[in-house]
Design a protein around this motif. Structure first.
Motif, PDB file in Angstrom:
ATOM      1  N   CYS A   6     -17.633 -13.061 -13.412  1.00 19.45           N
ATOM      2  CA  CYS A   6     -18.623 -12.750 -14.456  1.00 19.45           C
ATOM      3  C   CYS A   6     -20.008 -13.231 -14.055  1.00 19.45           C
ATOM      4  CB  CYS A   6     -18.206 -13.394 -15.776  1.00 19.45           C
ATOM      5  SG  CYS A   6     -16.836 -12.561 -16.611  1.00 19.45           S
ATOM      6  N   GLU A   7     -20.085 -14.413 -13.474  1.00 16.54           N
ATOM      7  CA  GLU A   7     -21.389 -14.927 -13.044  1.00 16.54           C
ATOM      8  C   GLU A   7     -21.965 -14.090 -11.908  1.00 16.54           C
ATOM      9  OE1 GLU A   7     -23.464 -17.509 -14.242  1.00 16.54           O
ATOM     10  OE2 GLU A   7     -22.144 -17.113 -15.932  1.00 16.54           O
ATOM     11  N   PHE A   8     -21.090 -13.619 -11.018  1.00 15.17           N
ATOM     12  CA  PHE A   8     -21.538 -12.720  -9.951  1.00 15.17           C
ATOM     13  C   PHE A   8     -22.118 -11.442 -10.553  1.00 15.17           C
ATOM     14  CE2 PHE A   8     -20.713  -8.954  -7.426  1.00 15.17           C
ATOM     15  CZ  PHE A   8     -21.254  -9.277  -6.190  1.00 15.17           C
ATOM     16  N   ILE A   9     -21.368 -10.817 -11.453  1.00 17.31           N
ATOM     17  CA  ILE A   9     -21.809  -9.563 -12.068  1.00 17.31           C
ATOM     18  C   ILE A   9     -23.081  -9.775 -12.893  1.00 17.31           C
ATOM     19  CG2 ILE A   9     -21.211  -7.802 -13.788  1.00 17.31           C
ATOM     20  CD1 ILE A   9     -18.278  -8.140 -12.886  1.00 17.31           C
ATOM     21  N   GLY A  10     -23.110 -10.842 -13.671  1.00 21.87           N
ATOM     22  CA  GLY A  10     -24.274 -11.096 -14.518  1.00 21.87           C
ATOM     23  C   GLY A  10     -25.542 -11.342 -13.727  1.00 21.87           C
ATOM     24  N   THR A  11     -25.440 -12.130 -12.652  1.00 26.38           N
ATOM     25  CA  THR A  11     -26.620 -12.390 -11.835  1.00 26.38           C
ATOM     26  C   THR A  11     -27.020 -11.143 -11.064  1.00 26.38           C
ATOM     27  OG1 THR A  11     -25.805 -14.664 -11.587  1.00 26.38           O
ATOM     28  CG2 THR A  11     -27.654 -14.005 -10.197  1.00 26.38           C
ATOM     29  N   PHE A  12     -26.030 -10.378 -10.626  1.00 24.57           N
ATOM     30  CA  PHE A  12     -26.313  -9.088  -9.987  1.00 24.57           C
ATOM     31  C   PHE A  12     -27.146  -8.219 -10.930  1.00 24.57           C
ATOM     32  CE2 PHE A  12     -25.670  -4.647  -9.211  1.00 24.57           C
ATOM     33  CZ  PHE A  12     -25.580  -4.502  -7.833  1.00 24.57           C
ATOM     34  N   ALA A  13     -26.731  -8.129 -12.183  1.00 28.27           N
ATOM     35  CA  ALA A  13     -27.430  -7.291 -13.159  1.00 28.27           C
ATOM     36  C   ALA A  13     -28.850  -7.787 -13.399  1.00 28.27           C
ATOM     37  CB  ALA A  13     -26.654  -7.256 -14.474  1.00 28.27           C
ATOM     38  N   LEU A  14     -29.016  -9.109 -13.518  1.00 29.78           N
ATOM     39  CA  LEU A  14     -30.342  -9.677 -13.753  1.00 29.78           C
ATOM     40  C   LEU A  14     -31.295  -9.342 -12.611  1.00 29.78           C
ATOM     41  CD1 LEU A  14     -32.321 -11.642 -15.216  1.00 29.78           C
ATOM     42  CD2 LEU A  14     -31.294 -13.472 -13.858  1.00 29.78           C
ATOM     43  N   VAL A  15     -30.856  -9.565 -11.383  1.00 25.34           N
ATOM     44  CA  VAL A  15     -31.705  -9.301 -10.219  1.00 25.34           C
ATOM     45  C   VAL A  15     -31.898  -7.803 -10.016  1.00 25.34           C
ATOM     46  CG1 VAL A  15     -31.875  -9.545  -7.697  1.00 25.34           C
ATOM     47  CG2 VAL A  15     -31.098 -11.474  -9.105  1.00 25.34           C
ATOM     48  N   PHE A  16     -30.832  -7.034 -10.208  1.00 25.88           N
ATOM     49  CA  PHE A  16     -30.925  -5.587 -10.004  1.00 25.88           C
ATOM     50  C   PHE A  16     -31.934  -4.958 -10.959  1.00 25.88           C
ATOM     51  CE2 PHE A  16     -29.657  -1.195 -10.762  1.00 25.88           C
ATOM     52  CZ  PHE A  16     -29.602  -0.703  -9.459  1.00 25.88           C
ATOM     53  N   PHE A  17     -31.774  -5.181 -12.244  1.00 29.66           N
ATOM     54  CA  PHE A  17     -32.666  -4.553 -13.221  1.00 29.66           C
ATOM     55  C   PHE A  17     -34.069  -5.163 -13.194  1.00 29.66           C
ATOM     56  CE2 PHE A  17     -28.563  -3.458 -15.403  1.00 29.66           C
ATOM     57  CZ  PHE A  17     -28.680  -2.087 -15.234  1.00 29.66           C
ATOM     58  N   GLY A  18     -34.146  -6.487 -13.097  1.00 29.87           N
ATOM     59  CA  GLY A  18     -35.451  -7.128 -13.093  1.00 29.87           C
ATOM     60  C   GLY A  18     -36.269  -6.779 -11.862  1.00 29.87           C
ATOM     61  N   GLY A  86     -24.277 -12.908  -6.032  1.00 25.75           N
ATOM     62  CA  GLY A  86     -24.649 -11.766  -6.867  1.00 25.75           C
ATOM     63  C   GLY A  86     -26.086 -11.354  -6.648  1.00 25.75           C
ATOM     64  N   ALA A  87     -26.978 -12.339  -6.524  1.00 27.29           N
ATOM     65  CA  ALA A  87     -28.402 -12.052  -6.306  1.00 27.29           C
ATOM     66  C   ALA A  87     -28.627 -11.408  -4.944  1.00 27.29           C
ATOM     67  CB  ALA A  87     -29.213 -13.341  -6.416  1.00 27.29           C
ATOM     68  N   ILE A  88     -27.927 -11.886  -3.924  1.00 25.06           N
ATOM     69  CA  ILE A  88     -28.086 -11.336  -2.573  1.00 25.06           C
ATOM     70  C   ILE A  88     -27.555  -9.914  -2.502  1.00 25.06           C
ATOM     71  CG2 ILE A  88     -27.331 -11.553  -0.175  1.00 25.06           C
ATOM     72  CD1 ILE A  88     -27.325 -14.628  -0.645  1.00 25.06           C
ATOM     73  N   VAL A  89     -26.394  -9.670  -3.107  1.00 25.53           N
ATOM     74  CA  VAL A  89     -25.816  -8.320  -3.083  1.00 25.53           C
ATOM     75  C   VAL A  89     -26.711  -7.350  -3.859  1.00 25.53           C
ATOM     76  CG1 VAL A  89     -23.848  -6.908  -3.795  1.00 25.53           C
ATOM     77  CG2 VAL A  89     -23.462  -9.156  -2.772  1.00 25.53           C
ATOM     78  N   GLY A 183     -32.386 -14.020  -3.287  1.00 23.54           N
ATOM     79  CA  GLY A 183     -32.001 -12.675  -2.884  1.00 23.54           C
ATOM     80  C   GLY A 183     -33.143 -11.864  -2.295  1.00 23.54           C
ATOM     81  N   PRO A 184     -34.220 -11.630  -3.043  1.00 23.13           N
ATOM     82  CA  PRO A 184     -35.346 -10.856  -2.503  1.00 23.13           C
ATOM     83  C   PRO A 184     -35.999 -11.500  -1.283  1.00 23.13           C
ATOM     84  CG  PRO A 184     -35.448 -10.903  -4.889  1.00 23.13           C
ATOM     85  CD  PRO A 184     -34.384 -11.888  -4.487  1.00 23.13           C
TER      86      PRO A 184
END
Length: 229
Positions: A6-18, A86-89, A183-184
């Motif tokens: 869940c933390e992987f998915i949630g951080t992925f979503a935050l970085v992806f959309f933001g 999650g942020a890196i992916v 990530g970025p």
């Protein structure tokens, strides 16, 4: 679902959309739109994965919970690894998308939604990140504590992140999240990597200070309303 997933998915979503908003839509939506993208991502994740993992989405947030006594050390490690991964992916996916731009996408010329300072000094950026993260953690820890915001906690936390971005994007890029910066920076390279230390150290200092303040009872008890599954 496993709390680390869940933390992987949630951080992925935050970085992806933001970061996607910064990369692809900043000129259309402006700084307010960027701030809303990050804040609304937190709100969405808080009400979806929050009941499972707490939706920290941020190593500094997990550190604040640990210091306040509301998280065990093994969970802290697992959360941080999941969040950074999650942020890196998410950044890798955005990099692939950006390369599909007509005429190409030059990271050196266009940037990659990385955090950094230039107009303001390193001292200004560091101080903003420490203070903003401290205040952010106070909101999070109190909103999720017994007698806190209850069902409105996710909304309060997301709107606080919007406010932080509106206040500090021009000063430090407004991170308050080591994973979001990591990530970025890996794809932007150069200055982003050389400045990354600030976005790890400053948010962690601010988060630890907030955790200590609550643990000491300076601003109320730190008992959680509910423990992550």
């Amino acid at each position: 679902m496993n709390k680390y997933i869940c933390e992987f998915i949630g951080t992925f979503a935050l970085v992806f959309f933001g970061c996607a908003t910064v990369l692809f839509m900043r000129s259309e939506v402006g700084l307010l739109g960027v701030a809303m993208a990050f804040g609304l991502s937190v709100v969405a994740m808080a009400y979806s994965i929050g009941p499972i993992s707490g939706a920290h989405l941020n190593p500094a947030v997990s550190l604040g919970f640990f210091v306040s006594g509301r998280m065990k050390s093994n969970d802290l490690i697992g959360y941080v690894v999941a969040q950074c991964t999650g942020a890196i992916v998410a950044s890798a996916v955005l990099y692939v998308i950006a390369q599909g731009k007509g005429g190409g996408f030059d990271v050196a010329a266009n940037g990659f939604a990385q955090n950094g300072w230039s107009t303001y000094s390193v001292t200004s950026a560091f101080l903003f990140e420490v203070v903003a993260t401290f205040l952010f953690l106070l909101v999070i820890l109190r909103a999720t504590a017994e007698g806190g915001a209850g069902p409105l906690a996710g909304l309060a936390i997301g709107l606080t992140l919007v406010m932080i971005h509106l206040a500090g994007i021009a000063v430090s890029g407004s991170s308050v999240n080591p994973a979001r910066s990591l990530g970025p920076a890996l794809f932007a390279g150069g200055t982003a990597l050389s400045q990354l230390w600030l976005y790890i150290v400053a948010p962690c200092l601010g988060a630890a200070a907030a955790g200590l303040a609550l643990r000491a009872g300076v601003i109320g008890a730190s008992e959680p309303a509910a423990q992550p599954a």
